[in-house]
Design an enzyme around this catalytic site. Structure first.
Site, PDB file in Angstrom:
ATOM      1  CB  SER A  56      -0.388  -0.373   1.376  1.00 44.01           C
ATOM      2  OG  SER A  56      -0.254   0.157   2.245  1.00 44.01           O
ATOM      3  CG  HIS A  96      -1.120   3.938   5.061  1.00 42.19           C
ATOM      4  ND1 HIS A  96      -2.786   2.993   5.083  1.00 42.19           N
ATOM      5  CD2 HIS A  96      -0.790   2.814   4.542  1.00 42.19           C
ATOM      6  CE1 HIS A  96      -3.053   2.349   4.671  1.00 42.19           C
ATOM      7  NE2 HIS A  96      -1.750   1.898   3.949  1.00 42.19           N
ATOM      8  CG  ASP A 122      -5.888   4.794   5.593  1.00 42.61           C
ATOM      9  OD1 ASP A 122      -5.293   4.549   4.001  1.00 42.61           O
ATOM     10  OD2 ASP A 122      -4.751   4.966   6.075  1.00 42.61           O
TER      11      ASP A 122
END
EC number: 3.4.21.89
Length: 184
Positions: A56, A96, A122
């Site tokens: 990701s 992230h 998210d």
């Protein structure tokens, strides 16, 4: 078989050799634990080194990359910063980038994250009804990436074979160089 050879070796040892081997093993384990706990204190993070588990964050980080984390309370969270956070009900932390920051009038900060390689933010990963993360959710912030643990091991292996007198000093020297590089 390997297990039987090991048992035969143990049976042939006298008590002094066996105690020495057990003591050696105990010292290795306790040294590793002390280094880990020391890193926790220095970085302020419950997990000073994490492994990227998904794609990701590609192309910034790839699956299997190691990240060095810090979590100093006095440092504000900024847009664009890479954080590692834990969501209630999930054991595995997520790596992230901070996408947006929402600051309330009382100074309380909430933020939204997104993986670089993901199409959407998210919010779908957060627990139901949660739209923003808070500082309490943060495990740490990515401050550096050892390029690959394999390279560190390879350097240590080569130097320890060429200079046997320095075989245990090399990992500590590499750790010191890494700490200097990431600004600890």
């Amino acid at each position: 078989m390997l297990s039987l050879d090991f048992l035969d070796d143990v049976r042939r040892m006298n008590k002094r050799q066996l105690y020495y081997q057990v003591l050696n093993f105990g010292m290795i384990v306790s040294s590793a634990l002390m280094i880990w706990k020391g890193l926790m204190v220095i970085t302020g993070s419950e997990s000073p080194i994490v492994v990227v588990l998904s794609g990701s964050m590609e192309p910034a980080f790839h699956r299997g990359d190691l990240l060095f984390l810090t979590n100093r309370v006095e440092d504000p969270i900024r847009v664009g910063e890479i954080v590692v956070f834990r969501i209630e009900g999930r054991e595995i932390p997520i790596v992230h980038r901070v996408l947006k920051i929402h600051e309330k009038q009382n100074g309380h900060i909430k933020f939204l994250t997104k993986g670089d390689n993901n199409a959407v933010d998210d919010r779908g990963l957060y627990k139901q009804g949660q739209h923003w993360l808070e500082k309490k959710d943060v495990v740490g912030r990515a401050r550096g990436m050892p390029y690959s643990f394999c390279w560190v091991y390879l350097c240590w292996f080569i130097v320890s074979k060429k200079l046997p007198c320095c075989s245990w000093e090399v990992p500590y020297f590499l750790l010191l160089m890494f700490a200097i590089a990431v600004g600890l």
